[in-house]
Design a protein around this motif. Structure first.
Motif, PDB file in Angstrom:
ATOM      1  N   PHE A  12       1.135 -50.493  -6.338  1.00  0.00           N
ATOM      2  CA  PHE A  12       0.169 -49.918  -5.401  1.00  0.00           C
ATOM      3  C   PHE A  12      -0.628 -51.011  -4.697  1.00  0.00           C
ATOM      4  CE2 PHE A  12      -4.252 -48.792  -4.591  1.00  0.00           C
ATOM      5  CZ  PHE A  12      -4.091 -47.803  -3.630  1.00  0.00           C
ATOM      6  N   ILE A  13      -1.152 -51.951  -5.456  1.00  0.00           N
ATOM      7  CA  ILE A  13      -1.989 -53.004  -4.872  1.00  0.00           C
ATOM      8  C   ILE A  13      -1.176 -53.866  -3.909  1.00  0.00           C
ATOM      9  CG2 ILE A  13      -3.267 -55.131  -5.402  1.00  0.00           C
ATOM     10  CD1 ILE A  13      -4.276 -53.673  -7.936  1.00  0.00           C
ATOM     11  N   ARG A  14       0.009 -54.249  -4.304  1.00  0.00           N
ATOM     12  CA  ARG A  14       0.849 -55.067  -3.410  1.00  0.00           C
ATOM     13  C   ARG A  14       1.129 -54.338  -2.096  1.00  0.00           C
ATOM     14  NH1 ARG A  14       3.121 -59.722  -4.982  1.00  0.00           N
ATOM     15  NH2 ARG A  14       3.142 -60.232  -7.187  1.00  0.00           N
ATOM     16  N   ARG A  15       1.457 -53.057  -2.189  1.00  0.00           N
ATOM     17  CA  ARG A  15       1.788 -52.278  -1.005  1.00  0.00           C
ATOM     18  C   ARG A  15       0.547 -51.994  -0.160  1.00  0.00           C
ATOM     19  NH1 ARG A  15       4.496 -47.441  -3.065  1.00  0.00           N
ATOM     20  NH2 ARG A  15       5.932 -48.859  -4.039  1.00  0.00           N
ATOM     21  N   GLN A  16      -0.486 -51.506  -0.799  1.00  0.00           N
ATOM     22  CA  GLN A  16      -1.690 -51.069  -0.087  1.00  0.00           C
ATOM     23  C   GLN A  16      -2.440 -52.232   0.566  1.00  0.00           C
ATOM     24  OE1 GLN A  16      -2.268 -47.880   0.280  1.00  0.00           O
ATOM     25  NE2 GLN A  16      -4.156 -48.086   1.430  1.00  0.00           N
ATOM     26  N   PHE A  17      -2.464 -53.367  -0.095  1.00  0.00           N
ATOM     27  CA  PHE A  17      -3.253 -54.492   0.390  1.00  0.00           C
ATOM     28  C   PHE A  17      -2.376 -55.639   0.913  1.00  0.00           C
ATOM     29  CE2 PHE A  17      -5.716 -52.182  -2.801  1.00  0.00           C
ATOM     30  CZ  PHE A  17      -6.734 -51.710  -1.976  1.00  0.00           C
ATOM     31  N   ARG A  18      -1.097 -55.322   1.118  1.00  0.00           N
ATOM     32  CA  ARG A  18      -0.136 -56.238   1.761  1.00  0.00           C
ATOM     33  C   ARG A  18      -0.110 -57.638   1.130  1.00  0.00           C
ATOM     34  NH1 ARG A  18      -2.460 -53.295   6.215  1.00  0.00           N
ATOM     35  NH2 ARG A  18      -0.889 -51.909   7.067  1.00  0.00           N
ATOM     36  N   ILE A  19       0.119 -57.654  -0.156  1.00  0.00           N
ATOM     37  CA  ILE A  19       0.212 -58.931  -0.869  1.00  0.00           C
ATOM     38  C   ILE A  19       1.683 -59.337  -0.926  1.00  0.00           C
ATOM     39  CG2 ILE A  19      -0.205 -60.109  -3.054  1.00  0.00           C
ATOM     40  CD1 ILE A  19      -2.527 -58.024  -3.419  1.00  0.00           C
ATOM     41  N   VAL A  20       1.968 -60.502  -0.413  1.00  0.00           N
ATOM     42  CA  VAL A  20       3.358 -60.958  -0.359  1.00  0.00           C
ATOM     43  C   VAL A  20       3.881 -61.235  -1.765  1.00  0.00           C
ATOM     44  CG1 VAL A  20       3.171 -61.874   1.984  1.00  0.00           C
ATOM     45  CG2 VAL A  20       2.651 -63.349   0.045  1.00  0.00           C
ATOM     46  N   PRO A  21       5.170 -60.993  -1.980  1.00  0.00           N
ATOM     47  CA  PRO A  21       5.753 -61.157  -3.317  1.00  0.00           C
ATOM     48  C   PRO A  21       5.607 -62.554  -3.907  1.00  0.00           C
ATOM     49  CG  PRO A  21       7.268 -59.994  -1.884  1.00  0.00           C
ATOM     50  CD  PRO A  21       6.137 -60.474  -1.016  1.00  0.00           C
ATOM     51  N   ASP A  22       5.586 -63.574  -3.062  1.00  0.00           N
ATOM     52  CA  ASP A  22       5.553 -64.938  -3.582  1.00  0.00           C
ATOM     53  C   ASP A  22       4.166 -65.575  -3.540  1.00  0.00           C
ATOM     54  OD1 ASP A  22       5.486 -65.080  -0.835  1.00  0.00           O
ATOM     55  OD2 ASP A  22       6.924 -66.719  -0.681  1.00  0.00           O
ATOM     56  N   ASP A  23       3.123 -64.756  -3.458  1.00  0.00           N
ATOM     57  CA  ASP A  23       1.753 -65.294  -3.470  1.00  0.00           C
ATOM     58  C   ASP A  23       1.494 -65.936  -4.828  1.00  0.00           C
ATOM     59  OD1 ASP A  23      -1.038 -65.678  -3.701  1.00  0.00           O
ATOM     60  OD2 ASP A  23      -1.421 -64.101  -2.254  1.00  0.00           O
ATOM     61  N   PRO A  24       1.302 -67.257  -4.868  1.00  0.00           N
ATOM     62  CA  PRO A  24       1.141 -67.952  -6.150  1.00  0.00           C
ATOM     63  C   PRO A  24      -0.175 -67.627  -6.867  1.00  0.00           C
ATOM     64  CG  PRO A  24       0.746 -69.462  -4.346  1.00  0.00           C
ATOM     65  CD  PRO A  24       1.223 -68.172  -3.727  1.00  0.00           C
ATOM     66  N   LEU A  25      -1.148 -67.087  -6.161  1.00  0.00           N
ATOM     67  CA  LEU A  25      -2.438 -66.771  -6.784  1.00  0.00           C
ATOM     68  C   LEU A  25      -2.488 -65.359  -7.359  1.00  0.00           C
ATOM     69  CD1 LEU A  25      -4.861 -68.374  -4.169  1.00  0.00           C
ATOM     70  CD2 LEU A  25      -4.052 -69.339  -6.324  1.00  0.00           C
ATOM     71  N   PHE A  26      -1.508 -64.546  -6.989  1.00  0.00           N
ATOM     72  CA  PHE A  26      -1.526 -63.151  -7.432  1.00  0.00           C
ATOM     73  C   PHE A  26      -0.755 -62.992  -8.728  1.00  0.00           C
ATOM     74  CE2 PHE A  26      -0.095 -58.748  -7.578  1.00  0.00           C
ATOM     75  CZ  PHE A  26      -1.287 -58.083  -7.334  1.00  0.00           C
ATOM     76  N   SER A  27      -1.398 -62.350  -9.688  1.00  0.00           N
ATOM     77  CA  SER A  27      -0.746 -62.007 -10.950  1.00  0.00           C
ATOM     78  C   SER A  27      -1.485 -60.814 -11.534  1.00  0.00           C
ATOM     79  CB  SER A  27      -0.800 -63.182 -11.939  1.00  0.00           C
ATOM     80  OG  SER A  27      -2.118 -63.339 -12.440  1.00  0.00           O
ATOM     81  N   ARG A  28      -0.990 -60.302 -12.607  1.00  0.00           N
ATOM     82  CA  ARG A  28      -1.643 -59.158 -13.246  1.00  0.00           C
ATOM     83  C   ARG A  28      -2.953 -59.555 -13.922  1.00  0.00           C
ATOM     84  NH1 ARG A  28       3.387 -55.630 -15.729  1.00  0.00           N
ATOM     85  NH2 ARG A  28       4.338 -55.209 -13.688  1.00  0.00           N
ATOM     86  N   ASP A  29      -3.190 -60.849 -14.069  1.00  0.00           N
ATOM     87  CA  ASP A  29      -4.440 -61.319 -14.659  1.00  0.00           C
ATOM     88  C   ASP A  29      -5.377 -61.943 -13.630  1.00  0.00           C
ATOM     89  OD1 ASP A  29      -4.016 -60.565 -17.386  1.00  0.00           O
ATOM     90  OD2 ASP A  29      -2.537 -62.176 -17.520  1.00  0.00           O
ATOM     91  N   ALA A  30      -4.983 -61.929 -12.363  1.00  0.00           N
ATOM     92  CA  ALA A  30      -5.836 -62.492 -11.303  1.00  0.00           C
ATOM     93  C   ALA A  30      -7.016 -61.557 -11.040  1.00  0.00           C
ATOM     94  CB  ALA A  30      -5.031 -62.667 -10.021  1.00  0.00           C
ATOM     95  N   HIS A  31      -8.170 -62.139 -10.791  1.00  0.00           N
ATOM     96  CA  HIS A  31      -9.362 -61.354 -10.464  1.00  0.00           C
ATOM     97  C   HIS A  31      -9.168 -60.786  -9.064  1.00  0.00           C
ATOM     98  CE1 HIS A  31     -13.481 -60.135  -9.847  1.00  0.00           C
ATOM     99  NE2 HIS A  31     -13.778 -60.504 -11.085  1.00  0.00           N
ATOM    100  N   LEU A  32      -9.013 -59.487  -8.988  1.00  0.00           N
ATOM    101  CA  LEU A  32      -8.663 -58.835  -7.729  1.00  0.00           C
ATOM    102  C   LEU A  32      -9.734 -58.983  -6.656  1.00  0.00           C
ATOM    103  CD1 LEU A  32      -7.190 -55.567  -9.250  1.00  0.00           C
ATOM    104  CD2 LEU A  32      -5.912 -57.493  -8.287  1.00  0.00           C
ATOM    105  N   PHE A  33     -10.980 -59.037  -7.051  1.00  0.00           N
ATOM    106  CA  PHE A  33     -12.084 -59.037  -6.096  1.00  0.00           C
ATOM    107  C   PHE A  33     -12.511 -60.462  -5.731  1.00  0.00           C
ATOM    108  CE2 PHE A  33     -12.424 -55.420  -9.093  1.00  0.00           C
ATOM    109  CZ  PHE A  33     -11.804 -54.485  -8.271  1.00  0.00           C
ATOM    110  N   GLU A  34     -12.637 -61.325  -6.716  1.00  0.00           N
ATOM    111  CA  GLU A  34     -13.040 -62.703  -6.441  1.00  0.00           C
ATOM    112  C   GLU A  34     -11.998 -63.443  -5.617  1.00  0.00           C
ATOM    113  OE1 GLU A  34     -13.961 -64.660 -10.127  1.00  0.00           O
ATOM    114  OE2 GLU A  34     -15.855 -63.587 -10.355  1.00  0.00           O
TER     115      GLU A  34
END
Length: 87
Positions: A12-34
């Motif tokens: 949902f987050i990847r689709r809704q907020f257009r996060i590219v699959p290879d974003d090195p900062l994005f993970s399930r433990d990344a702080h979504l807001f900061e």
């Protein structure tokens, strides 16, 4: 179950907020807001998704907890809530 819940939230987050699959900062433990993956308006969208998809009504303590800042944390909140409901 926890893994499937996290996967659903991540999709949902990847689709809704257009996060590219290879974003090195994005993970399930990344702080979504900061890290800027979800903005203030997006919090409402995320909350509506979580509550409607998983059939829950989250308490303020859960929404404003540190765990609601990551995908894994949100999944843990939902998992803990479902275990409590079984008792």
């Amino acid at each position: 179950m926890l893994h499937e819940t996290a996967a659903s939230i991540e999709t949902f987050i990847r689709r809704q907020f257009r996060i590219v699959p290879d974003d090195p900062l994005f993970s399930r433990d990344a702080h979504l807001f900061e890290r800027g993956f979800v903005d203030s308006a997006g919090v409402i969208e995320l909350l509506m998704f979580v509550e409607s998809t998983f059939g829950v009504a989250l308490e303020d303590e859960q929404i404003f907890s540190d765990r609601f800042t990551t995908i894994n944390g949100i999944a843990e909140i939902l998992h803990a809530g479902s275990r409590a409901a079984v008792r």
